[in-house]
Design a protein around this motif. Structure first.
Motif, PDB file in Angstrom:
ATOM      1  N   LEU A   1     -17.238   7.416  -3.324  1.00 44.80           N
ATOM      2  CA  LEU A   1     -15.875   7.379  -2.821  1.00 44.80           C
ATOM      3  C   LEU A   1     -15.370   5.946  -2.707  1.00 44.80           C
ATOM      4  CD1 LEU A   1     -13.404   8.787  -1.490  1.00 44.80           C
ATOM      5  CD2 LEU A   1     -14.564   8.423   0.721  1.00 44.80           C
ATOM      6  N   VAL A   2     -16.177   5.076  -2.135  1.00 42.78           N
ATOM      7  CA  VAL A   2     -15.772   3.681  -1.974  1.00 42.78           C
ATOM      8  C   VAL A   2     -15.542   3.042  -3.337  1.00 42.78           C
ATOM      9  CG1 VAL A   2     -16.514   1.398  -1.187  1.00 42.78           C
ATOM     10  CG2 VAL A   2     -16.877   3.411   0.271  1.00 42.78           C
ATOM     11  N   GLY A   3     -16.388   3.390  -4.313  1.00 43.18           N
ATOM     12  CA  GLY A   3     -16.208   2.857  -5.666  1.00 43.18           C
ATOM     13  C   GLY A   3     -14.874   3.287  -6.262  1.00 43.18           C
ATOM     14  N   LEU A   4     -14.486   4.550  -6.045  1.00 43.44           N
ATOM     15  CA  LEU A   4     -13.198   5.031  -6.528  1.00 43.44           C
ATOM     16  C   LEU A   4     -12.050   4.292  -5.859  1.00 43.44           C
ATOM     17  CD1 LEU A   4     -13.572   8.924  -6.757  1.00 43.44           C
ATOM     18  CD2 LEU A   4     -13.212   7.330  -8.648  1.00 43.44           C
ATOM     19  N   ILE A   5     -12.124   4.185  -4.561  1.00 44.63           N
ATOM     20  CA  ILE A   5     -11.053   3.525  -3.815  1.00 44.63           C
ATOM     21  C   ILE A   5     -10.901   2.076  -4.255  1.00 44.63           C
ATOM     22  CG2 ILE A   5     -10.325   2.762  -1.524  1.00 44.63           C
ATOM     23  CD1 ILE A   5     -11.603   5.314  -0.397  1.00 44.63           C
ATOM     24  N   ASP A   6     -12.022   1.421  -4.508  1.00 41.31           N
ATOM     25  CA  ASP A   6     -11.971   0.022  -4.932  1.00 41.31           C
ATOM     26  C   ASP A   6     -11.238  -0.152  -6.260  1.00 41.31           C
ATOM     27  OD1 ASP A   6     -13.251  -0.842  -2.675  1.00 41.31           O
ATOM     28  OD2 ASP A   6     -15.242  -1.025  -3.602  1.00 41.31           O
ATOM     29  N   GLN A   7     -11.257   0.879  -7.109  1.00 44.47           N
ATOM     30  CA  GLN A   7     -10.566   0.801  -8.391  1.00 44.47           C
ATOM     31  C   GLN A   7      -9.045   0.861  -8.232  1.00 44.47           C
ATOM     32  OE1 GLN A   7     -12.103   3.761 -11.121  1.00 44.47           O
ATOM     33  NE2 GLN A   7     -14.223   3.355 -10.471  1.00 44.47           N
TER      34      GLN A   7
ATOM     35  N   ASP B   1      -2.882   1.706   0.825  1.00 41.40           N
ATOM     36  CA  ASP B   1      -3.583   0.428   0.678  1.00 41.40           C
ATOM     37  C   ASP B   1      -5.086   0.594   0.499  1.00 41.40           C
ATOM     38  OD1 ASP B   1      -4.435   1.185   3.194  1.00 41.40           O
ATOM     39  OD2 ASP B   1      -3.563  -0.528   4.243  1.00 41.40           O
ATOM     40  N   GLY B   2      -5.556   1.850   0.433  1.00 38.05           N
ATOM     41  CA  GLY B   2      -6.971   2.109   0.230  1.00 38.05           C
ATOM     42  C   GLY B   2      -7.783   2.264   1.505  1.00 38.05           C
ATOM     43  N   SER B   3      -7.154   2.081   2.639  1.00 41.20           N
ATOM     44  CA  SER B   3      -7.894   2.272   3.889  1.00 41.20           C
ATOM     45  C   SER B   3      -8.091   3.764   4.156  1.00 41.20           C
ATOM     46  CB  SER B   3      -7.161   1.618   5.060  1.00 41.20           C
ATOM     47  OG  SER B   3      -5.873   2.201   5.224  1.00 41.20           O
ATOM     48  N   ILE B   4      -9.209   4.091   4.784  1.00 40.25           N
ATOM     49  CA  ILE B   4      -9.558   5.489   5.046  1.00 40.25           C
ATOM     50  C   ILE B   4      -9.024   5.896   6.406  1.00 40.25           C
ATOM     51  CG2 ILE B   4     -11.463   7.106   5.415  1.00 40.25           C
ATOM     52  CD1 ILE B   4     -13.076   5.431   3.392  1.00 40.25           C
ATOM     53  N   SER B   5      -8.137   6.897   6.423  1.00 39.99           N
ATOM     54  CA  SER B   5      -7.596   7.413   7.680  1.00 39.99           C
ATOM     55  C   SER B   5      -8.104   8.809   7.982  1.00 39.99           C
ATOM     56  CB  SER B   5      -6.057   7.421   7.624  1.00 39.99           C
ATOM     57  OG  SER B   5      -5.598   8.108   6.472  1.00 39.99           O
ATOM     58  N   GLY B   6      -8.704   9.481   6.971  1.00 38.16           N
ATOM     59  CA  GLY B   6      -9.325  10.781   7.184  1.00 38.16           C
ATOM     60  C   GLY B   6      -8.325  11.926   7.261  1.00 38.16           C
TER      61      GLY B   6
ATOM     62  N   MET C   1     -19.020  14.660  -2.597  1.00 38.15           N
ATOM     63  CA  MET C   1     -18.989  13.279  -3.083  1.00 38.15           C
ATOM     64  C   MET C   1     -19.592  12.366  -2.020  1.00 38.15           C
ATOM     65  SD  MET C   1     -15.677  10.893  -4.093  1.00 38.15           S
ATOM     66  CE  MET C   1     -15.016  12.118  -5.201  1.00 38.15           C
ATOM     67  N   ASN C   2     -20.579  11.556  -2.419  1.00 41.27           N
ATOM     68  CA  ASN C   2     -21.182  10.675  -1.423  1.00 41.27           C
ATOM     69  C   ASN C   2     -20.276   9.476  -1.140  1.00 41.27           C
ATOM     70  OD1 ASN C   2     -21.717   8.542  -3.357  1.00 41.27           O
ATOM     71  ND2 ASN C   2     -23.495   9.711  -4.061  1.00 41.27           N
ATOM     72  N   ARG C   3     -20.571   8.814  -0.030  1.00 45.57           N
ATOM     73  CA  ARG C   3     -19.700   7.729   0.416  1.00 45.57           C
ATOM     74  C   ARG C   3     -19.665   6.572  -0.588  1.00 45.57           C
ATOM     75  NH1 ARG C   3     -19.400   2.947   2.896  1.00 45.57           N
ATOM     76  NH2 ARG C   3     -17.702   2.650   4.419  1.00 45.57           N
ATOM     77  N   HIS C   4     -20.803   6.285  -1.211  1.00 45.32           N
ATOM     78  CA  HIS C   4     -20.856   5.175  -2.169  1.00 45.32           C
ATOM     79  C   HIS C   4     -19.900   5.418  -3.339  1.00 45.32           C
ATOM     80  CE1 HIS C   4     -22.570   1.870  -4.489  1.00 45.32           C
ATOM     81  NE2 HIS C   4     -22.690   2.708  -5.526  1.00 45.32           N
TER      82      HIS C   4
ATOM     83  N   GLU D   1      -5.301   3.034  -7.190  1.00 48.15           N
ATOM     84  CA  GLU D   1      -4.607   4.155  -7.807  1.00 48.15           C
ATOM     85  C   GLU D   1      -4.388   3.881  -9.293  1.00 48.15           C
ATOM     86  OE1 GLU D   1      -1.960   6.266  -4.384  1.00 48.15           O
ATOM     87  OE2 GLU D   1      -1.208   4.327  -5.125  1.00 48.15           O
ATOM     88  N   SER D   2      -4.455   4.956 -10.083  1.00 47.28           N
ATOM     89  CA  SER D   2      -4.380   4.801 -11.534  1.00 47.28           C
ATOM     90  C   SER D   2      -3.810   6.078 -12.138  1.00 47.28           C
ATOM     91  CB  SER D   2      -5.779   4.536 -12.105  1.00 47.28           C
ATOM     92  OG  SER D   2      -6.612   5.686 -11.907  1.00 47.28           O
ATOM     93  N   SER D   3      -3.910   6.208 -13.456  1.00 42.82           N
ATOM     94  CA  SER D   3      -3.414   7.409 -14.132  1.00 42.82           C
ATOM     95  C   SER D   3      -4.251   8.630 -13.817  1.00 42.82           C
ATOM     96  CB  SER D   3      -3.382   7.186 -15.645  1.00 42.82           C
ATOM     97  OG  SER D   3      -4.683   6.895 -16.137  1.00 42.82           O
ATOM     98  N   THR D   4      -5.412   8.425 -13.177  1.00 46.14           N
ATOM     99  CA  THR D   4      -6.267   9.569 -12.835  1.00 46.14           C
ATOM    100  C   THR D   4      -6.653   9.609 -11.356  1.00 46.14           C
ATOM    101  OG1 THR D   4      -8.255   8.318 -13.437  1.00 46.14           O
ATOM    102  CG2 THR D   4      -7.259   9.685 -15.154  1.00 46.14           C
ATOM    103  N   LEU D   5      -6.035   8.761 -10.534  1.00 44.82           N
ATOM    104  CA  LEU D   5      -6.411   8.709  -9.116  1.00 44.82           C
ATOM    105  C   LEU D   5      -5.190   8.440  -8.244  1.00 44.82           C
ATOM    106  CD1 LEU D   5      -8.848   8.791  -7.126  1.00 44.82           C
ATOM    107  CD2 LEU D   5      -8.937   6.288  -7.338  1.00 44.82           C
TER     108      LEU D   5
END
Length: 417
Positions: free
Chosen positions: A6-12, A52-57, A1-4, A14-18
């Motif tokens: 991933l960021v798009g997913l995170i911006d959405q 909170d959506g921040s990336i900790s790796g 998965m490319n970074r763009h 958490e949900s019923s599928t994430l």
């Protein structure tokens, strides 16, 4: 998965599928989320992302093998996850996406200390499934046939002997035991899943009560049809008619084929006939009424709802609603197994409860080919007024919507936008 992506997913969010999970999550926590996704529509766990959506790796050693082993040994039935890395999602920080599709073998369970726990996804959270929810998943998968469940407190006397005799002799053209031969009746009815043995007693099944019960609503309250006629295009407290249609699903007929007592499908059509306005024309000296909705289509939609509804969903009847521009037949429960709306239109056959289908087919209520949507409902409405019926699946119900005219359908679409 490319970074763009991933960021798009995170911006959405958490949900019923994430779901977001930090690197230190336990195996039980990971498996719980995956099981909940499997029991809904699939989903993805992002390992290395904070709440909170921040990336900790994630820097967990052997994380791919750890995930794969968890899916093999901690989920029942086992699954193979889809793994996708995003390297350097932030400087020096990697994120692992663990995805699962909607499981074909629902319900799935987390196995921990030899105990199986079933989870479902509700919004952005996962929780343990209730007994009712679990039962519906088993039934939808075909691993549980709800109609064969015993109905406590019943016996042979809870069934209508007139309808049973009529079914065996007139409909099937066979023979029936004597009225006083209770043992003979019970043996026969167990063979066709109308009765069963429970706690050493012969009792009616759900199937038996809804088909042939004297008072099915007493034992299976969700076995009726709520029929409402509204004066306008929306639900309102003011109604033209509001009736609870109760009683056995099958009719009682005479030897000449005439109707002595109606079944539920007949009573539903009678409600429609009394609460819609036909037009009339002459064919020679004979007056011919043309109903707002064709009888064959309405009957097919109602019978489909009766035999395919999810009877494990208590507290709700089939809904038959007549509006000024349309009619809706709403059946509790999702479509079973892997059936889709498009599949139904193409002629896919399905049965949540094969016993109900078989017996209603014996009475000629069900299309022998099991393709009533494709062969009756859709072409019937096209021939009647050129409209296309709407088939709408939602989380806990399925709706067949019939239109009074194409103008009504278009107007409704504009109101819904």
């Amino acid at each position: 998965m490319n970074r763009h992506r991933l960021v798009g997913l995170i911006d959405q969010g958490e949900s019923s599928t994430l779901e977001f999970k930090r690197d230190g999550l336990s195996i039980q926590s990971l498996v719980m989320e995956l099981v909940a996704f499997l029991n809904l529509e699939g989903g993805t766990v992002l390992i290395g992302v904070e709440d909170d959506g921040s990336i900790s790796g994630t820097s967990r050693a052997g994380v791919e093998e750890w995930v794969a082993e968890a899916c093999r040994t901690k989920i029942e039935p086992p699954v193979v996850p889809l793994l996708s890395w995003t390297r350097n999602a932030e400087a020096g920080l990697d994120v692992l996406a663990v995805g699962v599709t909607s499981g074909p073998d629902k319900p799935y369970a987390r196995v921990h200390h030899q105990r199986r726990t079933y989870y479902i996804r509700v919004g952005s959270t996962s929780r343990e499934a209730s007994q009712d929810e679990l039962g519906r998943m088993f039934q939808a998968s075909g691993r549980l046939r709800y109609g064969e469940k015993p109905v406590p407190g019943t016996n042979f006397e809870a069934l209508d002997p007139r309808r049973l005799h009529d079914y065996l002799t007139r409909v099937l053209e066979g023979e029936a035991p004597r009225r006083d031969d209770v043992n003979g009746w019970e043996t026969l009815l167990r063979n066709i899943e109308i009765m069963t043995i429970s706690a050493g007693q012969c009792v009616a099944t759900i199937n038996g009560m809804v088909l042939f019960g004297r008072r099915p609503g007493r034992y299976v309250p969700q076995s009726g049809i709520r029929a409402i006629c509204y004066p306008g295009t929306d639900p309102d407290y003011a109604t033209r008619a509001d009736e609870d249609l109760r009683g056995p699903m099958v009719p009682l007929g005479a030897e000449d084929g005439s109707l002595i007592e109606p079944g539920l499908a007949d009573r539903a059509w009678d409600f429609v006939r009394r609460n819609t306005t036909p037009t009339a024309h002459l064919e020679g000296p004979r007056r011919v009424d043309r109903w707002e909705y064709p009888e064959a289509v309405v009957r097919e939609a109602v019978v489909n709802a009766l035999v395919h509804r999810d009877y494990s969903i208590a507290g709700t009847d089939i809904m038959l609603a007549i509006f000024s521009d349309r009619m809706e037949i709403v059946s509790p429960g999702r479509l079973p197994n892997t059936i889709t709306v498009e599949g139904m239109k193409a002629g896919a056959r399905y049965a949540r409860n094969q016993t109900l289908v078989n017996i209603m087919r014996d009475y000629k209520y069900v299309d022998a080919r099991g393709m009533g949507v494709r062969n009756k409902i859709i072409p019937g409405m096209r021939a009647h007024n050129g409209t296309e019926p709407d088939l709408v699946e939602e989380e806990y119900r399925f709706t067949v919507r019939l239109w009074k005219s194409e103008k009504s359908r278009t107007s409704f679409s504009h109101r819904s936008e």
